[in-house]
Design a protein around this motif. Structure first.
Motif, PDB file in Angstrom:
ATOM      1  N   UNK A   1     -10.268 -14.337  -2.625  1.00 25.89           N
ATOM      2  CA  UNK A   1     -10.679 -14.743  -3.974  1.00 25.89           C
ATOM      3  C   UNK A   1     -10.215 -16.153  -4.298  1.00 25.89           C
ATOM      4  N   UNK A   2      -9.038 -16.536  -3.841  1.00 27.06           N
ATOM      5  CA  UNK A   2      -8.510 -17.873  -4.113  1.00 27.06           C
ATOM      6  C   UNK A   2      -9.216 -18.937  -3.276  1.00 27.06           C
ATOM      7  N   UNK A   3      -9.465 -18.632  -2.007  1.00 35.48           N
ATOM      8  CA  UNK A   3     -10.140 -19.601  -1.140  1.00 35.48           C
ATOM      9  C   UNK A   3     -11.529 -19.936  -1.668  1.00 35.48           C
ATOM     10  N   UNK A   4     -12.236 -18.912  -2.147  1.00 31.41           N
ATOM     11  CA  UNK A   4     -13.639 -19.091  -2.519  1.00 31.41           C
ATOM     12  C   UNK A   4     -13.830 -19.957  -3.762  1.00 31.41           C
TER      13      UNK A   4
ATOM     14  N   UNK B   1       0.849  -1.191   0.000  1.00 30.52           N
ATOM     15  CA  UNK B   1       0.000   0.000   0.000  1.00 30.52           C
ATOM     16  C   UNK B   1       0.885   1.242   0.000  1.00 30.52           C
ATOM     17  N   UNK B   2       0.420   2.268  -0.714  1.00 28.29           N
ATOM     18  CA  UNK B   2       1.144   3.533  -0.782  1.00 28.29           C
ATOM     19  C   UNK B   2       1.008   4.282   0.545  1.00 28.29           C
ATOM     20  N   UNK B   3       2.111   4.475   1.232  1.00 27.28           N
ATOM     21  CA  UNK B   3       2.081   5.159   2.527  1.00 27.28           C
ATOM     22  C   UNK B   3       1.700   6.634   2.417  1.00 27.28           C
ATOM     23  N   UNK B   4       1.755   7.191   1.219  1.00 29.20           N
ATOM     24  CA  UNK B   4       1.399   8.597   1.022  1.00 29.20           C
ATOM     25  C   UNK B   4      -0.106   8.788   0.813  1.00 29.20           C
TER      26      UNK B   4
ATOM     27  N   UNK C   1      -2.281  -4.444   4.423  1.00 36.45           N
ATOM     28  CA  UNK C   1      -2.286  -5.827   3.929  1.00 36.45           C
ATOM     29  C   UNK C   1      -3.597  -6.180   3.232  1.00 36.45           C
ATOM     30  N   UNK C   2      -4.459  -5.186   2.977  1.00 34.91           N
ATOM     31  CA  UNK C   2      -5.757  -5.439   2.340  1.00 34.91           C
ATOM     32  C   UNK C   2      -5.620  -6.145   0.990  1.00 34.91           C
ATOM     33  N   UNK C   3      -4.649  -5.780   0.128  1.00 36.18           N
ATOM     34  CA  UNK C   3      -4.520  -6.500  -1.142  1.00 36.18           C
ATOM     35  C   UNK C   3      -4.257  -7.996  -0.958  1.00 36.18           C
ATOM     36  N   UNK C   4      -3.481  -8.350   0.053  1.00 33.31           N
ATOM     37  CA  UNK C   4      -3.192  -9.759   0.310  1.00 33.31           C
ATOM     38  C   UNK C   4      -4.437 -10.471   0.819  1.00 33.31           C
ATOM     39  N   UNK C   5      -5.181  -9.826   1.730  1.00 34.52           N
ATOM     40  CA  UNK C   5      -6.415 -10.418   2.246  1.00 34.52           C
ATOM     41  C   UNK C   5      -7.411 -10.639   1.117  1.00 34.52           C
TER      42      UNK C   5
END
Length: 200
Positions: free
Chosen positions: A41-44, A16-19, A32-36
């Motif tokens: 999406x993969x689990x489902x 994530x962009x800290x700015x 970490x939202x992109x990883x979650x």
């Protein structure tokens, strides 16, 4: 991999962009939202689940400081990060999960209360199929041709008063056209609610 390389990756790895100063950037899980989202999406799509699904909470051990760390004395690890999980009963495979961060927890709202909204959020792809869970969602799920079964608290809204004096092993039952409620006396009372046998 050398230790120094590992530490360098650990230090500079960002998702994530800290700015970013937008409202979304204020969410506790933003880094970490992109990883979650990727894992969700993969689990489902990794497994076609069987008839029986389970929704429950678990606690991931975490002892350091954290804004949304939970304390649940009945869990083996009493302090940690609370997750709501949708699990296939036959395989134990996690089909979906929600990281609980308090009032800003990410899940779709259905005006059914926190517990009800989380159940409805998880079960959307499985409505009009057989699934299991317990709460006052019984009628809402029944209307969507989705069965449920499991334990329930005695003070749950809409539950009948099953207060007969019972000895160990005895059962008391109440029902309507949608659900059947049961109280079984063991060392303490165990209450269940099901709509499985009332669907046509």
């Amino acid at each position: 991999m050398s230790r120094d390389r590992y530490l360098a990756i650990l230090r500079y790895l960002h998702f994530h962009d800290n700015e970013d100063t937008s409202e979304i950037a204020q969410h506790p899980l933003v880094k970490i939202k992109p990883i979650i989202d990727y894992l969700q999406s993969k689990f489902s799509v990794a497994l076609i689940p069987g008839k029986n699904l389970c929704i429950d909470e678990s606690l991931v051990l975490w002892k350091d400081r954290l804004l949304f760390k939970q304390y649940i004395p009945l869990k083996r690890n009493r302090f940690g990060i609370k997750l709501f999980e949708l699990v296939d009963c036959e395989t134990g495979f996690i089909l979906g999960f929600i990281v609980y961060t308090g009032a800003d927890t990410d899940y779709q709202k259905f005006d059914l209360g926190v517990t009800g909204d989380i159940v409805a959020h998880f079960l959307q792809p499985y409505f009009h199929k057989d699934n299991w869970y317990t709460s006052t969602l019984a009628e809402s799920l029944h209307d969507r041709d989705t069965g449920m079964c499991g334990t329930v608290k005695s003070n749950r809204k809409g539950m009948p008063k099953l207060e007969n004096k019972l000895v160990r092993g005895e059962v008391q039952v109440a029902h309507n056209n949608v659900w059947m409620a049961m109280r079984w006396e063991d060392k303490r009372s165990v209450r269940m609610l099901t709509t499985e046998r009332t669907r046509t």
